[in-house]
Design an enzyme around this catalytic site. Structure first.
Site, PDB file in Angstrom:
ATOM      1  N   TYR A  22       0.799  -1.238   0.000  1.00  0.00           N
ATOM      2  CA  TYR A  22       0.000   0.000   0.000  1.00  0.00           C
ATOM      3  C   TYR A  22       0.827   1.282   0.000  1.00  0.00           C
ATOM      4  O   TYR A  22       0.259   2.367  -0.111  1.00  0.00           O
ATOM      5  CB  TYR A  22      -0.944  -0.004   1.212  1.00  0.00           C
ATOM      6  CG  TYR A  22      -1.830  -1.236   1.254  1.00  0.00           C
ATOM      7  CD1 TYR A  22      -2.693  -1.517   0.196  1.00  0.00           C
ATOM      8  CD2 TYR A  22      -1.799  -2.120   2.328  1.00  0.00           C
ATOM      9  CE1 TYR A  22      -3.504  -2.643   0.211  1.00  0.00           C
ATOM     10  CE2 TYR A  22      -2.606  -3.249   2.354  1.00  0.00           C
ATOM     11  CZ  TYR A  22      -3.449  -3.505   1.296  1.00  0.00           C
ATOM     12  OH  TYR A  22      -4.248  -4.624   1.310  1.00  0.00           O
ATOM     13  N   ASN A  70     -12.172   3.080  -4.287  1.00  0.00           N
ATOM     14  CA  ASN A  70     -11.382   1.950  -3.829  1.00  0.00           C
ATOM     15  C   ASN A  70     -12.223   1.301  -2.739  1.00  0.00           C
ATOM     16  O   ASN A  70     -12.251   1.762  -1.595  1.00  0.00           O
ATOM     17  CB  ASN A  70     -10.018   2.393  -3.289  1.00  0.00           C
ATOM     18  CG  ASN A  70      -9.173   1.200  -2.859  1.00  0.00           C
ATOM     19  OD1 ASN A  70      -9.670   0.073  -2.768  1.00  0.00           O
ATOM     20  ND2 ASN A  70      -7.896   1.450  -2.601  1.00  0.00           N
ATOM     21  N   HIS A  76     -14.248  -7.613  -2.795  1.00  0.00           N
ATOM     22  CA  HIS A  76     -14.268  -9.069  -2.942  1.00  0.00           C
ATOM     23  C   HIS A  76     -15.516  -9.710  -2.352  1.00  0.00           C
ATOM     24  O   HIS A  76     -15.720 -10.906  -2.485  1.00  0.00           O
ATOM     25  CB  HIS A  76     -13.023  -9.659  -2.247  1.00  0.00           C
ATOM     26  CG  HIS A  76     -11.782  -8.853  -2.468  1.00  0.00           C
ATOM     27  ND1 HIS A  76     -11.252  -8.645  -3.720  1.00  0.00           N
ATOM     28  CD2 HIS A  76     -10.985  -8.135  -1.612  1.00  0.00           C
ATOM     29  CE1 HIS A  76     -10.175  -7.872  -3.616  1.00  0.00           C
ATOM     30  NE2 HIS A  76      -9.997  -7.546  -2.347  1.00  0.00           N
ATOM     31  N   HIS A  96      -7.122   0.267  -7.059  1.00  0.00           N
ATOM     32  CA  HIS A  96      -6.478  -0.422  -5.938  1.00  0.00           C
ATOM     33  C   HIS A  96      -5.016  -0.026  -5.891  1.00  0.00           C
ATOM     34  O   HIS A  96      -4.360   0.086  -6.935  1.00  0.00           O
ATOM     35  CB  HIS A  96      -6.594  -1.933  -6.093  1.00  0.00           C
ATOM     36  CG  HIS A  96      -8.019  -2.391  -6.115  1.00  0.00           C
ATOM     37  ND1 HIS A  96      -8.758  -2.550  -4.965  1.00  0.00           N
ATOM     38  CD2 HIS A  96      -8.848  -2.648  -7.140  1.00  0.00           C
ATOM     39  CE1 HIS A  96      -9.981  -2.905  -5.286  1.00  0.00           C
ATOM     40  NE2 HIS A  96     -10.071  -2.974  -6.611  1.00  0.00           N
ATOM     41  N   SER A  98      -2.643  -1.882  -4.458  1.00  0.00           N
ATOM     42  CA  SER A  98      -1.815  -3.081  -4.650  1.00  0.00           C
ATOM     43  C   SER A  98      -2.218  -3.816  -5.929  1.00  0.00           C
ATOM     44  O   SER A  98      -3.267  -3.540  -6.520  1.00  0.00           O
ATOM     45  CB  SER A  98      -1.987  -4.021  -3.449  1.00  0.00           C
ATOM     46  OG  SER A  98      -3.314  -4.547  -3.425  1.00  0.00           O
ATOM     47  N   ARG A 107      -8.730 -12.511  -2.911  1.00  0.00           N
ATOM     48  CA  ARG A 107      -8.718 -11.156  -3.477  1.00  0.00           C
ATOM     49  C   ARG A 107      -8.918 -11.166  -4.995  1.00  0.00           C
ATOM     50  O   ARG A 107      -9.146 -10.140  -5.616  1.00  0.00           O
ATOM     51  CB  ARG A 107      -7.408 -10.439  -3.148  1.00  0.00           C
ATOM     52  CG  ARG A 107      -7.272 -10.095  -1.684  1.00  0.00           C
ATOM     53  CD  ARG A 107      -6.010  -9.278  -1.422  1.00  0.00           C
ATOM     54  NE  ARG A 107      -5.557  -9.522  -0.077  1.00  0.00           N
ATOM     55  CZ  ARG A 107      -5.987  -8.856   1.011  1.00  0.00           C
ATOM     56  NH1 ARG A 107      -6.848  -7.892   0.893  1.00  0.00           N
ATOM     57  NH2 ARG A 107      -5.538  -9.166   2.213  1.00  0.00           N
TER      58      ARG A 107
HETATM   59  C1  DQA Z   1      -7.009  -2.791  -1.763  1.00  0.00           C
HETATM   60  C2  DQA Z   1      -6.891  -4.289  -1.992  1.00  0.00           C
HETATM   61  C3  DQA Z   1      -7.892  -5.050  -1.148  1.00  0.00           C
HETATM   62  O1  DQA Z   1      -7.773  -6.448  -1.380  1.00  0.00           O
HETATM   63  C4  DQA Z   1      -7.661  -4.802   0.325  1.00  0.00           C
HETATM   64  O2  DQA Z   1      -8.644  -5.446   1.103  1.00  0.00           O
HETATM   65  C5  DQA Z   1      -7.570  -3.349   0.659  1.00  0.00           C
HETATM   66  C6  DQA Z   1      -6.919  -2.438  -0.275  1.00  0.00           C
HETATM   67  C7  DQA Z   1      -5.911  -2.002  -2.496  1.00  0.00           C
HETATM   68  O3  DQA Z   1      -6.036  -0.782  -2.595  1.00  0.00           O
HETATM   69  O4  DQA Z   1      -4.917  -2.585  -2.928  1.00  0.00           O
HETATM   70  O5  DQA Z   1      -7.968  -2.932   1.741  1.00  0.00           O
HETATM   71  O6  DQA Z   1      -8.247  -2.350  -2.273  1.00  0.00           O
END
Ligand code: DQA
Length: 139
Positions: A22, A70, A76, A96, A98, A107
């Site tokens: 992140y 986001n 999910h 996202h 990540s 995910r």
């Molecule tokens: C996320 C990816 C998700 O799987 C995770 O639960 C997050 C952040 C991302 O920004 O990479 O909280 O959305």
């Protein structure tokens, strides 16, 4: 031009979360960088950890020219956020930080991707910039 940015659960904890996935920025720092990069866009930043509050926000987003979301973990799991996004008739992107598709199998389920115009991911704050650039190109 008014763009709504919705950040879902645990994104208020950025800065304390896994930096490899992140990045190091807090949510406030990220929002400030977005404001600085797009001085002619009016942003509203909304963060919530609650599914129903996020749905209420999406249902009242018609007065914006674009939506960037986001949905974090709700990406999910949340049929209801998906359904709210499907109704909303403005340009919309999912982002996202990540590369969520290269992580755990749970995910890889993305309930939102089919009801937004495009998904941007894996580039930390750059994913947000790419999403905003896309929205601007559509407005
Ligand atoms: C996320 C990816 C998700 O799987 C995770 O639960 C997050 C952040 C991302 O920004 O990479 O909280 O959305």
């Amino acid at each position: 031009m008014k763009i709504l940015i919705i950040n879902g659960p645990n994104l208020n904890m950025l800065g304390k979360r896994d930096k490899n996935h992140y990045g190091v920025l807090t949510l406030d720092e990220m929002n400030q960088k977005i404001i600085n990069k797009y001085p002619s866009v009016k942003f509203q930043f909304y963060q919530s950890n609650c599914e129903g509050d996020i749905i209420d926000k999406i249902q009242t987003a018609n007065n914006y020219q674009g939506l960037l979301i986001n949905a974090a973990g709700y990406t999910h799991t949340s049929v209801s956020i998906r359904d709210a996004l499907e109704i909303l008739d403005i340009p919309k992107v999912s982002v996202h930080l990540s590369n969520y598709l290269a992580r755990e199998d749970f995910r890889k389920v993305d309930l939102i991707k089919d009801v937004v115009d495009k998904v941007f991911f894996g580039k930390k704050i750059e994913s947000y910039f790419e999403g905003i650039d896309f929205l601007i190109s559509k407005i």
